[in-house]
Write a protein that holds these residues in place. Structure first.
Motif, PDB file in Angstrom:
ATOM      1  N   CYS A 189       0.852  -1.198   0.000  1.00 32.48           N
ATOM      2  CA  CYS A 189       0.000   0.000   0.000  1.00 32.48           C
ATOM      3  C   CYS A 189       0.888   1.249   0.000  1.00 32.48           C
ATOM      4  CB  CYS A 189      -0.912   0.004   1.227  1.00 32.48           C
ATOM      5  SG  CYS A 189      -1.770   1.594   1.439  1.00 32.48           S
ATOM      6  N   ALA A 191       0.108   4.121   0.790  1.00 33.81           N
ATOM      7  CA  ALA A 191      -0.260   5.057   1.855  1.00 33.81           C
ATOM      8  C   ALA A 191       0.324   4.611   3.193  1.00 33.81           C
ATOM      9  CB  ALA A 191      -1.778   5.178   1.953  1.00 33.81           C
ATOM     10  N   CYS A 192       0.138   3.319   3.551  1.00 32.12           N
ATOM     11  CA  CYS A 192       0.529   2.895   4.902  1.00 32.12           C
ATOM     12  C   CYS A 192       1.571   1.783   4.929  1.00 32.12           C
ATOM     13  CB  CYS A 192      -0.708   2.460   5.694  1.00 32.12           C
ATOM     14  SG  CYS A 192      -1.353   0.848   5.191  1.00 32.12           S
ATOM     15  N   GLU A 194       1.084  -1.397   4.070  1.00 29.01           N
ATOM     16  CA  GLU A 194       0.491  -2.734   4.239  1.00 29.01           C
ATOM     17  C   GLU A 194       0.990  -3.669   3.137  1.00 29.01           C
ATOM     18  OE1 GLU A 194      -0.764  -5.656   5.600  1.00 29.01           O
ATOM     19  OE2 GLU A 194      -1.988  -4.171   6.703  1.00 29.01           O
ATOM     20  N   CYS A 216      -6.790  -0.252   0.110  1.00 26.58           N
ATOM     21  CA  CYS A 216      -6.165  -0.895   1.262  1.00 26.58           C
ATOM     22  C   CYS A 216      -7.174  -0.930   2.396  1.00 26.58           C
ATOM     23  CB  CYS A 216      -4.928  -0.105   1.671  1.00 26.58           C
ATOM     24  SG  CYS A 216      -4.216  -0.665   3.225  1.00 26.58           S
ATOM     25  N   CYS A 219      -5.733   0.971   5.914  1.00 28.46           N
ATOM     26  CA  CYS A 219      -5.798   2.426   6.122  1.00 28.46           C
ATOM     27  C   CYS A 219      -6.971   3.056   5.384  1.00 28.46           C
ATOM     28  CB  CYS A 219      -4.483   3.090   5.717  1.00 28.46           C
ATOM     29  SG  CYS A 219      -4.153   3.062   3.942  1.00 28.46           S
TER      30      CYS A 219
HETATM   31 ZN   LIG Z   1      -2.867   1.240   3.473  1.00 30.63          ZN
END
Ligand SMILES: [Zn+2]
Ligand SMILES: [Zn+2]
Length: 265
Positions: A189, A191-192, A194, A216, A219
């Motif tokens: 991911c 963004a986070c 994962e 995801c 998040c």
């Molecule tokens: Zn994420």
């Protein structure tokens, strides 16, 4: 002409606007902006003295000569945008040159959240050819650890792209500001971080099947990725805008976009 990425994006936007009624208005606005960007880029490429010094351009305040074309950009939006943006363009045009330079510099020095969403739209679109020209001159070849923000300008990625590689494909991310592209793992991911495939979902729709939502569940963020193994004619930035229906859908599912695109979607 065909090798100039700005011209390719304009042509693709015109083509998709004719094909997808739902996104036609957006794509026509994008095409008008991209025409301005193509001209501005050309101007910068032929007058390199307008570009910032080589070392860390983001530490240097923007020069007046960079801001001077902002006054030419505002009427482009005024002519092609929906009513709210049109009004905003008029209001900005009424402000003086110093206030334009301040606004542009605030965004440039990464105070993106200081400006209003609407101001950020004008500034990002206007400065994109400038930052792209600087990045090209820097000739960045990034090979460090997986980057979650752009290795050149440190902004968030705006979209992903899958390019054919051997029998499969390679994923990369495209910067929402300078349009740099850098490799990024398929199952991760942006963004986070994962990495659990069970938490990373992919959705596509009937229309524009080569664009996918990569969401995801850790998040609740998503990014859209343009799969060029399925449509070799795609222009990622433009196809991402054309698939606005996927954004609306993803948002009804409770996902938020990692970074809005040039048109604030
Ligand atoms: Zn994420
Ligand atoms: Zn960038």
């Amino acid at each position: 002409m065909a090798n100039n990425p700005w011209q390719r994006r304009i042509a693709r936007a015109d083509e998709l606007a004719a094909r997808y009624a739902t996104a036609a208005e957006l794509l026509r606005l994008y095409a008008a902006i991209a025409r301005f960007q193509a001209d501005f880029y050309h101007e910068l490429a032929t007058q390199p003295q307008k570009l910032a010094p080589n070392s860390n351009p983001f530490a240097t305040p923007l020069g007046r000569e960079v801001a001077s074309a902002f006054r030419r950009f505002l009427p482009v939006v005024e002519q092609h945008a929906p009513a709210k943006l049109r009004e905003a363009a008029r209001a900005l045009a009424a402000r003086d040159d110093d206030s334009h330079l301040q606004l542009l510099s605030a965004f440039w020095q990464a105070n993106e959240t200081l400006a209003s969403e609407t101001d950020a739209f004008f500034v990002r679109a206007y400065l994109q050819p400038y930052v792209a020209a600087l990045r090209e001159r820097a000739n960045l070849r990034y090979s460090g650890p997986t980057a979650f923000v752009c290795p050149f300008c440190q902004r968030k990625p705006g979209l992903g792209v899958l390019r054919p590689l051997g029998e499969g494909s390679q994923r990369s991310l495209i910067c929402s500001f300078c349009l740099a592209e850098w490799e990024f793992r398929r199952i991760l991911c942006p963004a986070c971080g994962e990495e659990d495939p069970a938490k990373l979902a992919v959705y596509t729709a009937e229309e524009l099947r080569h664009v996918r939502v990569e969401a995801c569940d850790s998040c609740k963020c998503y990014i859209k990725t343009v799969d060029l193994t399925k449509s070799g004619l795609g222009e990622p930035v433009v196809d991402e805008i054309a698939s606005v229906a996927l954004d609306l859908w993803a948002q009804t599912q409770g996902y938020s976009k990692l970074q809005v695109n040039l048109l604030r979607l």
